[in-house]
Design a protein around this motif. Structure first.
Motif, PDB file in Angstrom:
ATOM      1  N   LEU A 226     -10.246  -2.123   4.930  1.00 35.64           N
ATOM      2  CA  LEU A 226      -9.791  -1.172   5.947  1.00 35.64           C
ATOM      3  C   LEU A 226      -8.372  -0.684   5.639  1.00 35.64           C
ATOM      4  CD1 LEU A 226     -10.268   0.327   8.608  1.00 35.64           C
ATOM      5  CD2 LEU A 226      -9.443  -1.720   9.815  1.00 35.64           C
ATOM      6  N   ASP A 227      -7.505  -1.610   5.230  1.00 37.11           N
ATOM      7  CA  ASP A 227      -6.131  -1.234   4.856  1.00 37.11           C
ATOM      8  C   ASP A 227      -6.131  -0.134   3.795  1.00 37.11           C
ATOM      9  OD1 ASP A 227      -4.794  -2.906   6.548  1.00 37.11           O
ATOM     10  OD2 ASP A 227      -4.289  -4.423   5.060  1.00 37.11           O
ATOM     11  N   LYS A 228      -6.959  -0.331   2.783  1.00 39.13           N
ATOM     12  CA  LYS A 228      -7.031   0.632   1.666  1.00 39.13           C
ATOM     13  C   LYS A 228      -7.454   2.009   2.179  1.00 39.13           C
ATOM     14  CE  LYS A 228      -8.932   0.839  -3.017  1.00 39.13           C
ATOM     15  NZ  LYS A 228      -9.904   0.241  -3.956  1.00 39.13           N
ATOM     16  N   ALA A 229      -8.445   2.030   3.070  1.00 39.68           N
ATOM     17  CA  ALA A 229      -8.940   3.296   3.618  1.00 39.68           C
ATOM     18  C   ALA A 229      -7.878   3.985   4.482  1.00 39.68           C
ATOM     19  CB  ALA A 229     -10.210   3.044   4.437  1.00 39.68           C
ATOM     20  N   LEU A 230      -7.182   3.212   5.305  1.00 34.58           N
ATOM     21  CA  LEU A 230      -6.176   3.797   6.200  1.00 34.58           C
ATOM     22  C   LEU A 230      -4.946   4.279   5.436  1.00 34.58           C
ATOM     23  CD1 LEU A 230      -6.360   1.396   9.302  1.00 34.58           C
ATOM     24  CD2 LEU A 230      -7.529   3.584   8.940  1.00 34.58           C
ATOM     25  N   ARG A 231      -4.598   3.579   4.356  1.00 36.85           N
ATOM     26  CA  ARG A 231      -3.458   4.005   3.535  1.00 36.85           C
ATOM     27  C   ARG A 231      -3.728   5.345   2.844  1.00 36.85           C
ATOM     28  NH1 ARG A 231      -2.375  -0.976   4.561  1.00 36.85           N
ATOM     29  NH2 ARG A 231      -0.383  -1.996   4.128  1.00 36.85           N
TER      30      ARG A 231
END
Length: 254
Positions: A226-231
């Motif tokens: 999720l972090d990767k997608a939001l970044r």
């Protein structure tokens, strides 16, 4: 939705929910009762620690915590006597009990006296621009004092594949600065770009429906995904989307 449409949709939802009236229904209202940095960060940490279950119950029990500390959390942490701690014993929120509460107060005193405070401990543990190792380091320092093994479960460890939802939420409160006065932004030595989204059942379900997350469990691996997608949507302030995901899940049943 393509990536541009998704970003526009989520940005609009951030604007809708990242506003002062959000505070009224959220546990973040507890640290907002205070003005002093140390009071805010201690009130925030203790509130985030019990932030699971019914939100009304979380807020009510966090208010009880503040009352038990005479509405002066930092002064209580630093200057309490042993007899002051006895009043905390009846406290309970789900599996967090009075013994846990007392251990937390003693540990916070140790952190302010020996480690220059909460912010310093989190800064010490940062590696590779991620705060997940920072949380792991914080847990080690937090339990340097004598404690019962049972109390350790109330501080998550991302290096054991936990999504550490409550501490990531707490870090959002302390680090992220917004123009609406919801998050505090009182920790200036950690960058908002290093924060991770507080991943829970609501934000996880919405993220999956929007194609931001494929992993089924809400664990550390899901958080990394999720972090990767939001970044990709906003590299400077990725956790602003917590407002969108949470709002869509809790208030709109998305």
């Amino acid at each position: 939705m393509n990536k541009t449409e998704l970003k526009e949709f989520l940005d609009a939802k951030v604007i809708q929910y990242n506003r002062p009236d959000f505070i009224e229904s959220d546990p973040i209202q507890i640290p907002h009762l205070f003005n002093k940095k140390e009071d805010i960060e201690i009130a925030g940490f203790l509130t985030a620690t019990i932030a699971w279950g019914n939100r009304k119950s979380i807020i009510n029990n966090a208010k009880k915590m503040m009352a038990l500390m005479d509405q002066s959390p930092y002064d209580f942490v630093i200057n309490h006597q042993e007899q002051d701690l006895e009043a905390l014993l009846p406290f309970v929120h789900r599996t967090f009990n009075g013994t846990d509460f007392i251990t937390f107060i003693k540990s916070l005193q140790h952190i302010y006296n020996q480690h220059q405070g909460l912010e310093s401990v989190f800064i010490e543990g940062i590696k590779n621009d991620s705060l997940q190792n920072s949380i792991h380091h914080f847990k080690k320092v937090f339990f340097e004092i004598d404690h019962l093994p049972r109390t350790q479960k109330h501080v998550s460890d991302p290096l054991k594949n936990s999504a550490a939802k409550r501490i990531n939420m707490y870090l959002r409160w302390m680090v992220r600065t917004d123009n609406t006065g919801v998050d505090f932004g009182i920790w200036n030595n950690i960058k908002p770009s290093q924060l991770s989204c507080p991943l829970d059942v609501h934000s996880g379900n919405v993220a999956r429906k929007l194609g931001l997350l494929t992993r089924k469990q809400n664990d550390g691996k899901a958080l990394a995904e999720l972090d990767k997608a939001l970044r990709k949507l906003d590299s400077n302030d990725p956790v602003k989307y917590d407002f969108a995901l949470f709002g869509l899940g809790v208030f709109e049943g998305f």
